[in-house]
Design a protein around this motif. Structure first.
Motif, PDB file in Angstrom:
ATOM      1  N   SER A  45       7.880  17.740  11.250  1.00  0.00           N
ATOM      2  CA  SER A  45       7.246  16.562  10.722  1.00  0.00           C
ATOM      3  C   SER A  45       7.933  16.016   9.542  1.00  0.00           C
ATOM      4  N   ARG A  46       7.849  14.785   9.253  1.00  0.00           N
ATOM      5  CA  ARG A  46       8.452  14.182   8.148  1.00  0.00           C
ATOM      6  C   ARG A  46       8.244  14.519   6.850  1.00  0.00           C
ATOM      7  N   TYR A  47       6.547  14.832   6.996  1.00  0.00           N
ATOM      8  CA  TYR A  47       5.989  15.168   5.572  1.00  0.00           C
ATOM      9  C   TYR A  47       5.635  16.601   5.787  1.00  0.00           C
ATOM     10  N   HIS A  78      10.604  13.988  -1.357  1.00  0.00           N
ATOM     11  CA  HIS A  78      11.316  13.414  -0.104  1.00  0.00           C
ATOM     12  C   HIS A  78      10.592  13.714   1.199  1.00  0.00           C
ATOM     13  N   LYS A  79       9.617  14.916   1.044  1.00  0.00           N
ATOM     14  CA  LYS A  79       8.852  15.082   1.947  1.00  0.00           C
ATOM     15  C   LYS A  79       7.548  14.745   1.772  1.00  0.00           C
ATOM     16  N   THR A 137       7.382   8.570  -0.322  1.00  0.00           N
ATOM     17  CA  THR A 137       7.265   7.484   0.544  1.00  0.00           C
ATOM     18  C   THR A 137       5.632   7.233   0.055  1.00  0.00           C
ATOM     19  N   GLU A 189       1.792   7.718  12.313  1.00  0.00           N
ATOM     20  CA  GLU A 189       2.979   8.880  12.366  1.00  0.00           C
ATOM     21  C   GLU A 189       2.357  10.162  12.096  1.00  0.00           C
ATOM     22  N   SER A 233       2.914  13.108  14.777  1.00  0.00           N
ATOM     23  CA  SER A 233       3.669  14.510  14.700  1.00  0.00           C
ATOM     24  C   SER A 233       2.895  15.442  14.756  1.00  0.00           C
TER      25      SER A 233
END
Length: 271
Positions: free
Chosen positions: A14-16, A196-197, A217, A246, A250
């Motif tokens: 996952s992006r996060y 960044h996550k 984000t 998203e 994910s």
């Protein structure tokens, strides 16, 4: 074992890994009326406790909020001396929390996301706990960063400027709070957050814009309009799924791969 390793590598990352939330006017709407009552209490505190002329209070509140992020931080910066607990008791302790009702929809949304969830609020811990309790969200978050997290008992600051001080330079506040970048950096350290996550939700455009500078984000709650520093915009926190699909995509992809992995490993192969 080879099959297991192969499928494990296919699970999407996952992006996060963390969701960071403001509280007031973010987890509940501005229309609840609670913030208006808070503003009224701040003005009353300034008049009754700090002996500020009532005719000057509104203009001061607007300017201090603009300059420092909170009226409290601004009052400290320009030299007013008061006890933190007394201020919070007067401003937050008398709020009509009955304006807030349990929000099972939001609770379900939060619980459906298997990411770490952290509160990041300028308010004191008693206020944060009361709001989360009233909304029925007390068990939805893993950590809370609030006023007490970032501030020890503060001291009065001499607000007078020296003759050599540049014109327009604001006196520094001893209170650490959003939208100060320092507040974000301290919060990251305290809660072990990788910006960044992390996806950050807040109703303040100034907080959002500072957050963007730190690597977060951003999700601006309370408006559907995109501005500089805003990655996602949603009028209500209830619109998370529509605004940031998203997050669930994910999760679903990960579940699908894990399910396929389990079937592949458990299915016997006949020669």
């Amino acid at each position: 074992m080879e099959f297991e390793n192969e499928y494990q590598q296919q699970i999407p990352q996952s992006r996060y890994e963390c969701l960071l939330f403001d509280v007031d006017d973010t987890l509940y709407p501005l229309s609840s009326g609670l913030s208006a009552e808070c503003t009224k209490n701040i003005k009353e505190y300034m008049v009754k406790k700090l002996d500020i002329e009532e005719s000057k209070v509104l203009e001061m509140c607007v300017q201090l909020y603009k300059d420092y992020g909170t009226t409290m931080a601004g009052l400290r910066a320009i030299g007013y001396d008061f006890d933190d607990d007394d201020y919070h008791s007067f401003v937050h302790g008398r709020l009509p929390y009955e304006y807030l009702k349990p929000d099972p929809v939001l609770k379900s949304l939060l619980n459906s996301l298997p990411f770490r969830k952290v509160i990041f609020s300028n308010a004191n811990k008693a206020h944060v706990a009361e709001v989360l309790g009233r909304l029925g969200l007390g068990d939805c978050f893993d950590d809370v960063i609030c006023f007490e997290s970032l501030n020890h008992k503060t001291q009065t600051v001499n607000a007078s400027k020296s003759d050599n001080e540049p014109v327009g330079l604001l006196p520094k506040s001893p209170i650490v709070c959003k939208p100060s970048e320092n507040a974000f950096q301290q919060a990251f350290k305290m809660a072990s957050i990788n910006p960044h996550k992390t996806l950050f939700f807040d109703d303040s455009i100034r907080n959002i814009q500072t957050a963007k500078l730190t690597g977060l984000t951003t999700v601006w709650v309370g408006s559907s309009q995109r501005k500089n520093g805003v990655d996602y915009a949603l009028e209500s926190i209830h619109n998370i799924r529509e605004a940031v699909p998203e997050l669930w995509e994910s999760v679903n992809k990960s579940k699908d791969v894990q399910c396929s992995q389990k079937i592949a490993i458990e299915t016997p192969v006949e020669a």
